[in-house]
Design an enzyme around this catalytic site. Structure first.
Site, PDB file in Angstrom:
ATOM      1  N   GLY A 156      30.852  24.040 -11.934  1.00 18.31           N
ATOM      2  CA  GLY A 156      30.314  25.398 -12.023  1.00 18.31           C
ATOM      3  C   GLY A 156      29.180  25.647 -11.058  1.00 18.31           C
TER       4      GLY A 156
ATOM      5  CB  ILE B  29      28.045  21.567  -3.895  1.00 19.11           C
ATOM      6  CG1 ILE B  29      26.948  21.848  -2.854  1.00 19.11           C
ATOM      7  CG2 ILE B  29      29.008  20.514  -3.362  1.00 19.11           C
ATOM      8  CD1 ILE B  29      27.455  22.252  -1.503  1.00 19.11           C
TER       9      ILE B  29
ATOM     10  CD  GLU C  93      28.791  28.306 -22.363  1.00 20.71           C
ATOM     11  OE1 GLU C  93      28.191  29.218 -22.934  1.00 20.71           O
ATOM     12  OE2 GLU C  93      28.229  27.278 -21.927  1.00 20.71           O
TER      13      GLU C  93
ATOM     14  CB  ALA D 141      29.387  18.255  -7.295  1.00 19.96           C
TER      15      ALA D 141
ATOM     16  CB  SER E 119      23.911  11.673  -2.010  1.00 15.48           C
ATOM     17  OG  SER E 119      22.595  11.191  -2.227  1.00 15.48           O
TER      18      SER E 119
ATOM     19  CE  LYS F 115      14.916  18.746  -1.848  1.00 16.18           C
ATOM     20  NZ  LYS F 115      15.891  19.275  -0.884  1.00 16.18           N
TER      21      LYS F 115
ATOM     22  CB  VAL G 197      13.303  28.867  -0.858  1.00 14.89           C
ATOM     23  CG1 VAL G 197      14.039  28.878   0.487  1.00 14.89           C
ATOM     24  CG2 VAL G 197      11.957  29.534  -0.716  1.00 14.89           C
TER      25      VAL G 197
END
Length: 642
Positions: A301, A304, A327, A374, A417, A420, A465
């Protein structure tokens, strides 16, 4: 039913109008043919001959015109192909009449029939019928050349196929809000030519001159292949010409059939400036990797995850299982996929990736061949407040999904990944680095091939942002930026997702793939650009305020750890990170300690264990890494990437 009736009525009225108009024009053509043949003095025998032959001319031409669908032709949208059909119909009717005349030359009807009349009649009929068929479009497009209320004088950048289609629609549609006044194109061969009646004035250097001379109110960038960098350059030139309104058409990745229309024109968004690179992939290789297989996507959901579902569906999988704890987002994704006619291939599952029993039942039911992981918590400041939640999902959740996938013999497990995870200064990054280590360790424990794909920020993702800035600008400011030197890598969601699939297809197990993110962008520069896109001036109309770096944030993100090298792959934008310290020891045993720390609510111990698992993880509440360290790392990365 009423609509169908009205449509049939309109079609009948148009056909009747064409029929009656053709009758008048056919009669006029034959009369003028005799008139010209006899220099304006038609003798009575020839006048009677004209009247006797007129019914034949009418019948033959009506039949041939009907055969070539001239009475089912659109009046408003007549174009090249319709005019070609008109030429064919008039020519064939002429040849048929000519044959009949000479076949019955001795008959009293055609005896002494002037031989030049059919030829003159042919020329006149062709001219009149073409003019009649094109009259409405000619009339509407002639009017569009004049300034109409509510229209904006538009300069189109790009005189290619997209520009031609847009200009045609602008001139053809009655309620178009745009009036094309010129083209700009960098191809010198196009300079001075007319496209849809609109002149190509020159290249980008001529924008300011054309804007002033033609009173341009709006600039439309009609170049689907334009990259983000090219769009930024165009915007710079347009702003120097003092044009505030700029529109754009979608990029090649967004166009389904390659055709554009007025409905595709949109306002420029920051996504067009940061994430519009055209990605080429080995579609045959990716297709052979996915086609006919059952694919499970966790976090389906999210930004990505949902795009991975869309991309995977385009490669004809046997089935795709979309798993998420949210959901509402799953429902929205399901509705979208169903509208596109692919709903039968999608199965939605509401589940928590920490729930091993539920995951085992899902894997047992669907037996996926491929897993794209993901699901993750990604918000840095929030995870600094709740490190236990980051560990639960990003570490323990990843371990659970990966172990279940390994137990059920999944072919490939691909973990999404982040940059960060490189020398992390925050809990989120540290947990993602631990997740990378978990899948690396599991790669040698069974038949499943485990792969990680690392990249930076994606444009338009939830919680980024960009929507924050948009909201602040909409409210009149100020726009808040944490630090004037803060930079981030950006990539569009579709670009990142398709490259994940490409990397997954290439992976043989144990790799950490790095996506080439291009050059990092200053956040403050992005904020200024977003303000300008709203027709405002930064620090004049909208103030920019610096609030200071939040706990866990870095000034700069990196793609490589200090111990990693990099190797190219067959794809120009995908690299493999090689870690000289890839021996991760008893990672899985140490990860088990997180469960006890969470149960005992020992948050400090959680951070200590993260530092033990990720030696490069450093706690910070201010600037996360020094400029020199960042520049050294970026320089190293750029050298290795060529």
């Amino acid at each position: 039913m009423i609509r169908s009736f009205l449509l049939k009525r309109t079609t009948f009225r148009r056909a009747l109008l064409f029929f009656l108009g053709d009758g008048v024009l056919i009669t006029l053509s034959l009369y003028l043919a005799f008139y010209l043949r006899f220099d304006g003095h038609i003798l009575e025998p020839y006048f009677r001959q004209m009247l006797w032959s007129l019914p034949l001319f009418l019948v033959v031409k009506y039949v041939i015109f009907a055969f070539f669908r001239l009475y089912r032709m659109s009046w408003s949208y007549v174009g090249f192909y319709e005019l070609v059909d008109t030429l064919k119909a008039v020519t064939i009717s002429f040849l048929l009449l000519l044959g009949l005349i000479f076949m019955f030359w001795t008959h009293r009807l055609f005896q002494g029939y002037p031989r030049s009349v059919p030829f003159v009649d042919y020329a006149l009929t062709l001219m009149f019928i073409v003019m009649f068929r094109a009259s409405k479009r000619f009339y509407s497009q002639t009017l569009s050349g004049k300034k109409k209320a509510g229209t904006k004088r538009t300069l189109i950048l790009g005189a290619g196929n997209a520009g031609e289609q847009i200009a045609r629609d602008m001139r053809r549609q009655k309620n178009s809000p745009y009036m094309p006044v010129g083209f700009i194109d960098d191809d010198p061969a196009k300079r001075g030519v007319y496209i849809q009646g609109v002149k190509v004035y020159g290249n980008r250097k001529h924008i300011a001159r054309i804007v002033n001379r033609s009173n341009v109110e709006l600039v439309l960038i009609a170049i689907p292949s334009a990259s983000s960098r090219e769009i930024r350059q165009i915007l710079s030139v347009v702003r120097e010409a003092h044009v505030k309104e700029v529109r754009i058409i979608p990029g090649l990745n967004e166009l389904v059939h390659g055709n554009v229309s007025l409905s595709d024109i949109k306002e420029i968004r920051i996504e067009d400036i940061l994430g519009r690179e055209q990605v080429t992939v080995d579609r045959k290789g990716v297709s052979s990797f996915i086609k006919g297989k059952i694919v499970l996507v966790t976090g389906a959901g999210g930004s990505i995850g949902s795009e991975l579902v869309r991309q995977v569906l385009s490669f004809d999988p046997k089935q795709i299982v979309a798993l998420d704890i949210d959901e509402t987002e799953l429902f929205n994704l399901e509705m979208e996929i169903s509208r596109n006619g692919q709903g039968s291939e999608l199965s939605s599952v509401v589940a928590d990736i920490q729930d091993r029993n539920k995951l085992e039942s899902v894997f047992n039911e669907y037996l996926p061949n491929l897993v794209f992981h993901a699901a993750a918590y990604k918000h840095v400041p929030m995870m600094e407040k709740f490190p236990e939640e980051a560990v639960k999902v990003n570490v323990l959740g990843t371990r659970t999904v990966a172990e279940v996938a390994n137990d059920y013999g999944v072919e490939k497990f691909v973990m999404v990944s982040t940059d960060k995870a490189v020398r992390p200064t925050n809990v989120m990054g540290a947990t993602k680095r631990v997740a990378e280590k978990i899948v690396n360790v599991l790669n040698s424990s069974g038949q499943t091939k485990f792969i990680s794909v690392r990249f930076g920020n994606v444009v338009g993702s939830r919680g980024s942002v960009i929507p924050i800035f948009e909201d602040q600008i909409r409210k009149g400011g100020p726009v808040t930026v944490t630090h004037k030197e803060m930079k981030r890598y950006f990539m569009s969601i579709p670009e990142a997702s398709i490259l994940i699939l490409q990397a997954a297809a290439m992976g043989t197990g144990g790799e950490v793939f790095l996506l080439d993110m291009g050059d990092p962008v200053k956040i403050v520069d992005m904020a200024r650009e977003m303000i300008r896109l709203n027709g405002l001036e930064p620090d004049v109309d909208i103030e920019i305020v610096y609030t200071g770096i939040r706990p866990g944030e870095k000034l700069y993100e990196e793609l490589l750890t200090g111990s990693e090298g990099i190797e190219p792959t067959s794809h120009a934008k995908i690299f493999v990170g090689r870690d000289s310290s890839s021996h991760h020891g008893n990672v899985l045993e140490k990860v088990k300690l997180f469960e006890d720390f969470i149960q005992q609510k020992q948050w400090a111990w959680i951070r200590n264990l993260l530092m033990d698992l990720v030696p490069s993880y450093t706690l910070t509440s201010h600037t996360g890494n020094l400029l020199n360290s960042y520049e050294d790392n970026v320089e190293k990365t750029r050298e290795l990437m060529g």
